[in-house]
Design an enzyme around this catalytic site. Structure first.
Site, PDB file in Angstrom:
ATOM      1  N   GLU A   1       0.807  -1.226   0.000  1.00 50.81           N
ATOM      2  CA  GLU A   1       0.000   0.000   0.000  1.00 50.81           C
ATOM      3  C   GLU A   1       0.841   1.277   0.000  1.00 50.81           C
ATOM      4  OE1 GLU A   1      -2.995  -0.061   3.049  1.00 50.81           O
ATOM      5  OE2 GLU A   1      -3.883  -1.902   2.309  1.00 50.81           O
TER       6      GLU A   1
ATOM      7  N   GLU B   1      -5.370  -8.782   0.865  1.00 52.19           N
ATOM      8  CA  GLU B   1      -6.040  -8.453   2.129  1.00 52.19           C
ATOM      9  C   GLU B   1      -7.509  -8.201   1.859  1.00 52.19           C
ATOM     10  OE1 GLU B   1      -4.483  -5.101   4.379  1.00 52.19           O
ATOM     11  OE2 GLU B   1      -2.430  -5.759   4.023  1.00 52.19           O
TER      12      GLU B   1
HETATM   13  C1  FCB Z   1      -4.566  -2.133   5.467  1.00 53.27           C
HETATM   14  C2  FCB Z   1      -3.197  -2.452   6.006  1.00 53.27           C
HETATM   15  C3  FCB Z   1      -3.191  -3.475   7.095  1.00 53.27           C
HETATM   16  C4  FCB Z   1      -4.379  -3.327   8.032  1.00 53.27           C
HETATM   17  C5  FCB Z   1      -5.667  -3.203   7.251  1.00 53.27           C
HETATM   18  C6  FCB Z   1      -6.893  -3.090   8.114  1.00 53.27           C
HETATM   19  O1  FCB Z   1      -4.567  -0.856   4.921  1.00 53.27           O
HETATM   20  O2  FCB Z   1      -2.358  -2.914   4.984  1.00 53.27           O
HETATM   21  O3  FCB Z   1      -1.975  -3.400   7.764  1.00 53.27           O
HETATM   22  O4  FCB Z   1      -4.171  -2.269   8.880  1.00 53.27           O
HETATM   23  O5  FCB Z   1      -5.603  -2.109   6.401  1.00 53.27           O
END
Ligand code: FCB
Length: 447
Positions: free
Chosen positions: A166, A352
């Site tokens: 990110e 994620e």
């Molecule tokens: C993302 C991050 C991760 C976590 C999630 C909820 O942006 O990569 O570390 O904090 O959000």
């Protein structure tokens, strides 16, 4: 949905990151990171906590592998803490730091779990921040050295690498808004940081490939659809601009399209940090793109008074997670389709996806989290539909394996498949973990 069998070999996993779970912040020669420093500034973390102890994963990693085995994970995505490996950012190697990750990787492989390693998930060595941090090109060069050291040591066993996690959040929230480490508020720093994170990624790819033959190399971007609230010209323009600053600013250079011209014009800055050849470096083809998906954004322009704009047509789902993020599973389908049919990334992973809810440990010792089950189920259905539409989606990782240190929210937000009782460090599988266990076993969506 019935008969939702995923392709054979689909990778079901779960993800974490170093600062959020490891603890052991100053053990075995680890250097200070920008999060060690930032979390100590009064007022920065909601519950005044730090990652000093976190989930004690540094000492409990064997138990955590057992937990992964119990869930049946096929893969585990984690990040390495750069200051454990190179406490001074570059130069002197801290062997115990490398040894920790080497043991972890051997443990995972021994348990039949494929490691997916992120090199940078936000815990920059503080010394590199002191020398300018991501707004400085020196940090991109230091990252290549770190990537070299790390992949030389583990490249024989790890075959899935993500360079950075990110970059948008690192640059925007860390250097632009100041809510994350290092807590700066400068648009110039934000823009330079965003560029140097992409450059670091591009420069490291060939190094990683040389050290880790047959490896798949990519990165993880957080992407969200930016949807106009109405069909008015102003709303559509505002949504396209938000798409530019949040999504295209990263996707376009990676896909060889250069920086989006409308956003370059919007920022109206000289961008002196770009050197000849950099855009080609950044556009080095990746083996896969990781997408971290949480929510969509509905954009309402402020260019005209509300009364003069067209009526809103798009309304948020009232269902929100504890983060205040709209639950919108179709957005994952939209993003996945765009990444393949527009950007043509050859392989895609959801690196994620998950949700925070106020989980409670019941007197019977159980943690029942039906909302998280519903959240995951609807998003996995979107992933399934994307595959059916032809998207080369290879795997899906739940954020997160464990409740953990959620950055500026400290320990107040729980994302885990496993509940962590922080005073005792006991891990308790939530009902979502048990549901996910059945999904993995069936390689299909189950009720
Ligand atoms: C993302 C991050 C991760 C976590 C999630 C909820 O942006 O990569 O570390 O904090 O959000």
């Amino acid at each position: 949905m019935t008969n939702t069998r995923f392709p054979a070999g689909f990778i079901w996993g779960s993800a974490t990151s170093s600062y959020q779970i490891e603890g052991a912040w100053n053990e075995d020669g680890k250097g200070e990171s920008i999060w060690d420093r930032f979390a100590r500034i009064p007022g920065k973390i909601a519950d005044s906590s730090t990652g000093d102890i976190a989930c004690e994963h540094y000492h409990r990693w064997q138990d955590d592998i057992a937990l992964m085995q119990e869930i049946g994970l096929i893969a585990y995505r984690f990040s390495a803490a750069w200051p454990r490996i190179l406490p001074e950012g570059r130069g002197k190697i801290n062997q115990p730091g490398l040894d920790f990750y080497s043991r972890l990787v051997d443990g995972l492989l021994g348990a039949g779990i494929t490691p997916f390693v992120t090199l940078y998930h936000w815990d920059l060595p503080q010394v590199l921040q002191d020398a300018g941090g991501w707004p400085s090109r020196i940090t991109s060069e230091a990252f290549v050295e770190y990537a070299d050291v790390f992949t030389r040591a583990l490249g024989d066993r790890v075959k899935h690498w993500m360079t950075v996690n990110e970059p948008m959040v690192s640059a925007y929230v860390g250097y632009g808004v100041g809510a994350h480490a290092p807590g700066h508020t400068s648009l110039d720093e934000q823009l330079a940081a965003s560029f140097h994170l992409l450059l670091a990624h591009g420069l490291a790819i060939s190094v990683i490939r040389a050290n880790s033959p047959e490896a798949q190399v990519g990165l993880a971007l957080n992407l969200s659809p930016q949807v106009p609230a109405s069909h008015s010209l102003v709303d559509r323009a505002a949504a396209w601009q938000a798409d530019g600053t949040h999504n295209r600013w990263y996707l376009d250079p990676l896909a060889g399209r250069g920086l989006p011209p409308d956003i370059v014009e919007l920022y109206d800055r000289p961008m002196r940090f770009i050197q000849p050849g950099d855009m080609n470096t950044i556009a080095t083809p990746v083996d896969f793109l990781g997408v971290n998906y949480y929510e969509r954004r509905i954009i309402r322009s402020s260019a005209v008074p509300e009364a003069e704009n067209m009526p809103r047509e798009v309304f948020a789902n009232p269902e929100q997670t504890e983060m205040g993020w709209e639950v919108y599973a179709d957005g994952l389908y939209d993003i996945l389709g765009r990444l393949y049919f527009d950007y043509r990334f050859p392989n895609i992973y959801v690196t994620e996806n998950g949700a925070a809810y106020p989980d409670r440990l019941a007197p019977d010792g159980k943690v029942d989290d039906p909302k998280r089950v519903a959240f995951l189920k609807s998003h996995i259905e979107s992933a399934y539909r994307a595959i059916a539409a032809g998207v080369p989606l290879r795997g899906y990782f739940v954020w997160s394996l464990l409740d953990n240190f959620e950055w500026s929210h400290g320990y107040t937000k729980r994302f885990g498949l496993a509940y962590v009782d922080y005073p005792t460090q006991q891990r308790i599988l939530k009902s979502s973990a048990k549901w996910y266990q059945r999904v993995i076993k069936a390689n299909a969506i189950v009720d």
